[in-house]
Design an enzyme around this catalytic site. Structure first.
Site, PDB file in Angstrom:
ATOM      1  N   ARG A  20       0.836  -1.216   0.000  1.00 31.00           N
ATOM      2  CA  ARG A  20       0.000   0.000   0.000  1.00 31.00           C
ATOM      3  C   ARG A  20       0.866   1.260   0.000  1.00 31.00           C
ATOM      4  O   ARG A  20       0.549   2.243   0.663  1.00 31.00           O
ATOM      5  CB  ARG A  20      -0.938   0.039   1.211  1.00 31.00           C
ATOM      6  CG  ARG A  20      -1.989  -1.013   1.215  1.00 31.00           C
ATOM      7  CD  ARG A  20      -2.916  -0.894   0.000  1.00 31.00           C
ATOM      8  NE  ARG A  20      -4.070  -1.768   0.179  1.00 31.00           N
ATOM      9  CZ  ARG A  20      -4.069  -3.068  -0.083  1.00 31.00           C
ATOM     10  NH1 ARG A  20      -2.990  -3.639  -0.590  1.00 31.00           N
ATOM     11  NH2 ARG A  20      -5.143  -3.791   0.122  1.00 31.00           N
TER      12      ARG A  20
ATOM     13  N   SER B 284      -9.909   0.253   3.822  1.00 34.42           N
ATOM     14  CA  SER B 284      -9.140  -0.071   5.037  1.00 34.42           C
ATOM     15  C   SER B 284      -8.507   1.199   5.580  1.00 34.42           C
ATOM     16  O   SER B 284      -7.850   1.929   4.846  1.00 34.42           O
ATOM     17  CB  SER B 284      -8.027  -1.059   4.715  1.00 34.42           C
ATOM     18  OG  SER B 284      -8.559  -2.261   4.222  1.00 34.42           O
TER      19      SER B 284
ATOM     20  N   GLU C 140      -3.682   3.912   6.583  1.00 35.20           N
ATOM     21  CA  GLU C 140      -3.430   3.664   5.161  1.00 35.20           C
ATOM     22  C   GLU C 140      -3.747   4.887   4.308  1.00 35.20           C
ATOM     23  O   GLU C 140      -2.963   5.235   3.420  1.00 35.20           O
ATOM     24  CB  GLU C 140      -4.244   2.452   4.721  1.00 35.20           C
ATOM     25  CG  GLU C 140      -3.753   1.847   3.437  1.00 35.20           C
ATOM     26  CD  GLU C 140      -4.867   1.378   2.569  1.00 35.20           C
ATOM     27  OE1 GLU C 140      -5.230   2.132   1.647  1.00 35.20           O
ATOM     28  OE2 GLU C 140      -5.369   0.271   2.798  1.00 35.20           O
TER      29      GLU C 140
HETATM   30  N1  EPU Z   1     -11.377 -10.226  10.763  1.00 36.55           N
HETATM   31  C1  EPU Z   1     -11.813 -10.206  12.060  1.00 36.55           C
HETATM   32  N2  EPU Z   1     -12.974  -9.573  12.342  1.00 36.55           N
HETATM   33  C2  EPU Z   1     -13.726  -9.008  11.380  1.00 36.55           C
HETATM   34  C3  EPU Z   1     -13.291  -9.017  10.043  1.00 36.55           C
HETATM   35  C4  EPU Z   1     -12.091  -9.631   9.760  1.00 36.55           C
HETATM   36  O1  EPU Z   1     -11.182 -10.756  12.947  1.00 36.55           O
HETATM   37  O2  EPU Z   1     -14.775  -8.475  11.713  1.00 36.55           O
HETATM   38  C5  EPU Z   1     -10.134 -10.934  10.450  1.00 36.55           C
HETATM   39  C6  EPU Z   1     -10.500 -12.238   9.803  1.00 36.55           C
HETATM   40  O3  EPU Z   1      -9.790 -13.279  10.404  1.00 36.55           O
HETATM   41  C7  EPU Z   1     -10.068 -12.059   8.368  1.00 36.55           C
HETATM   42  C8  EPU Z   1      -8.920 -11.097   8.524  1.00 36.55           C
HETATM   43  O4  EPU Z   1      -9.334 -10.205   9.561  1.00 36.55           O
HETATM   44  O5  EPU Z   1      -9.665 -13.277   7.812  1.00 36.55           O
HETATM   45  C9  EPU Z   1      -8.602 -10.349   7.269  1.00 36.55           C
HETATM   46  O6  EPU Z   1      -9.780  -9.742   6.763  1.00 36.55           O
HETATM   47  P1  EPU Z   1      -9.996  -9.563   5.194  1.00 36.55           P
HETATM   48  O7  EPU Z   1      -9.785 -10.841   4.504  1.00 36.55           O
HETATM   49  O8  EPU Z   1     -11.290  -8.852   5.005  1.00 36.55           O
HETATM   50  O9  EPU Z   1      -8.820  -8.645   4.724  1.00 36.55           O
HETATM   51  P2  EPU Z   1      -8.050  -7.452   5.439  1.00 36.55           P
HETATM   52  O10 EPU Z   1      -6.688  -7.918   5.751  1.00 36.55           O
HETATM   53  O11 EPU Z   1      -8.855  -6.906   6.548  1.00 36.55           O
HETATM   54  C10 EPU Z   1      -7.050  -6.565   3.211  1.00 36.55           C
HETATM   55  C11 EPU Z   1      -6.910  -5.251   2.520  1.00 36.55           C
HETATM   56  C12 EPU Z   1      -8.206  -4.888   1.805  1.00 36.55           C
HETATM   57  C13 EPU Z   1      -8.526  -5.977   0.817  1.00 36.55           C
HETATM   58  C14 EPU Z   1      -8.656  -7.297   1.575  1.00 36.55           C
HETATM   59  C15 EPU Z   1      -8.887  -8.456   0.650  1.00 36.55           C
HETATM   60  C16 EPU Z   1      -5.286  -3.974   3.768  1.00 36.55           C
HETATM   61  C17 EPU Z   1      -5.051  -2.835   4.690  1.00 36.55           C
HETATM   62  N3  EPU Z   1      -6.554  -4.217   3.461  1.00 36.55           N
HETATM   63  O12 EPU Z   1      -8.011  -6.397   4.253  1.00 36.55           O
HETATM   64  O13 EPU Z   1      -7.967  -3.694   1.077  1.00 36.55           O
HETATM   65  O14 EPU Z   1      -9.726  -5.700   0.138  1.00 36.55           O
HETATM   66  O15 EPU Z   1      -7.438  -7.564   2.300  1.00 36.55           O
HETATM   67  O16 EPU Z   1      -7.704  -8.758  -0.027  1.00 36.55           O
HETATM   68  O17 EPU Z   1      -4.339  -4.612   3.333  1.00 36.55           O
HETATM   69  C18 EPU Z   1      -8.063  -1.321   1.215  1.00 36.55           C
HETATM   70  O18 EPU Z   1      -6.847  -1.329   1.142  1.00 36.55           O
HETATM   71  O19 EPU Z   1      -8.722  -0.247   1.316  1.00 36.55           O
HETATM   72  C19 EPU Z   1      -8.771  -2.591   1.249  1.00 36.55           C
HETATM   73  C20 EPU Z   1     -10.094  -2.678   1.441  1.00 36.55           C
END
Ligand code: EPU
Length: 357
Positions: free
Chosen positions: A179, A257, A353
């Site tokens: 990012r 995010s 971010e």
């Molecule tokens: N989780 C929780 N509680 C929740 C939701 C999620 O504990 O309420 C945990 C879950 O275990 C889940 C993990 O967080 O498996 C990761 O969540 P998710 O797969 O939704 O992905 P993320 O790491 O939160 C990242 C990117 C997103 C991107 C998604 C999918 C960053 C900062 N964010 O989110 O990017 O869409 O992966 O690849 O790297 C953005 O950058 O604006 C963005 C939305």
């Protein structure tokens, strides 16, 4: 092959399109109130050069605004805001190894992804529905569901905001990170506010190979029984996953995010797991671990909590939302409170971010 003219036109209007005291509320997906002292609409490279040559704007600090999907305005903007509206999309080259496609920086990213798929050039389907413009995609090296922009990046055109010279930059000059890129960095080699991206070219490798490693996509595969999805199916899956989890900025203001997923040493990761065995963590190639910031925030009980009109999204706590009428100050106060509680409990500093102005 393309519904647009093959070579995007730089025929800009004779004079600059300048607005003074322009509201930015409609130009940021968080819907935060802020006023730009000067807002210039950039329709092509010629407009950028007009700004550079302008007796007043030429030397003034600049702020480049794309779709406003990764910015938090906490105050009015004194810098000259350059709103990038450069259009055009085309196939640049087709070889046995790849399709090279190009988008004007002002093209909507998701519409561009959908268009490439409709033309039969797959490779961007995992990056569907990310808000913002094509020009902003390399700025924060967007990524989702197992694909990061840098893996599909070919080159970009930019105009130097001091000299007015056009340059083509390859990946190395963009200094992509998680990012992050040179376009977010100040200092030596940093290009923040110094270089305006006009066109972005992407390399879509042939033969197409699906990227299905991400947990949410593996689940879709199991759920549907479709073992070998085509690009359109992956596109639909990604859209459905995002719609179920992430608030639509057209309905509820947000900037995706709000924090990056923190990276910690193996030792620190073991230490936290010792106390919190449920910690969501992913090993990285260099032996360190990426932690799910959403999980850390959730574990501190933040889901659905608010400061004024700014709140933590109830389905994905990594996303902060505007419940309507929030100020940037409320968003930042909420963000600081989250950072403090995550630091207090886990000893980890979450890094925002979006760009905070
Ligand atoms: N989780 C929780 N509680 C929740 C939701 C999620 O504990 O309420 C945990 C879950 O275990 C889940 C993990 O967080 O498996 C990761 O969540 P998710 O797969 O939704 O992905 P993320 O790491 O939160 C990242 C990117 C997103 C991107 C998604 C999918 C960053 C900062 N964010 O989110 O990017 O869409 O992966 O690849 O790297 C953005 O950058 O604006 C963005 C939305």
């Amino acid at each position: 092959m393309s519904e647009q003219p093959p070579a995007p036109s730089d025929a800009a209007p004779p004079a600059l399109d300048v607005q003074t005291r322009a509201s930015l509320r409609g130009f940021n997906t968080f819907g935060l109130p802020a006023v730009a002292a000067t807002l210039v609409r950039i329709a092509g490279e010629a407009d950028v050069r007009r700004v550079v040559d302008h007796p007043q704007y030429g030397r003034a600090p600049k702020f480049i605004l794309g779709g406003g999907s990764n910015v938090v305005f906490t105050r009015d903007v004194e810098a000259v805001v350059l709103k990038v509206e450069i259009r055009g999309r085309r196939l640049v080259a087709e070889t046995p190894e790849a399709w090279i496609v190009e988008a004007g920086a002002g093209e909507n990213w998701h519409e561009f992804v959908a268009w490439t798929l409709a033309q039969g050039w797959p490779g961007l389907e995992n990056l569907a529905l990310i808000p913002g413009t094509a020009g902003a995609a390399p700025v924060q090296n967007i990524g989702a569901y197992g694909v990061e922009l840098e893996e599909r990046f070919e080159s970009l055109d930019a105009v130097d905001l001091v000299t007015g010279r056009s340059v083509t930059l390859q990946a190395a000059a963009c200094r992509f990170g998680y990012r992050d890129s040179a376009f977010k960095q100040q200092g030596f080699g940093g290009l923040a506010g110094k270089s305006l991206i006009t066109r972005v070219r992407l390399r879509l490798p042939r033969p197409w190979r699906p990227v299905l490693g991400y947990l949410d996509l593996a689940r879709k595969r199991a759920e549907t029984g479709i073992d070998a999805p085509d690009p359109g199916t992956i596109f639909d899956w990604v859209c459905a996953i995002r719609r179920a989890k992430l608030p639509d900025p057209a309905v509820t203001g947000n900037a995706g995010s709000f924090f990056k997923n923190p990276v910690v040493s193996a030792e620190q990761c073991r230490d936290i797991i010792g106390r919190d065995p449920a910690l969501v963590h992913y090993p990285l190639a260099d032996g360190s671990f990426k932690l799910a910031a959403a999980w850390l925030i959730d574990a501190c009980g933040w889901k659905g909590k608010a400061v004024g009109r700014a709140a933590v999204h109830d389905k994905q706590p990594l996303v902060l939302v505007n419940r309507g009428g929030a100020s940037g100050a409320e968003v930042v106060t909420l963000a600081r409170a989250i950072q403090e509680s995550v630091y207090g409990r886990f000893g980890i500093r979450l890094e925002p971010e979006p760009v905070i102005v």
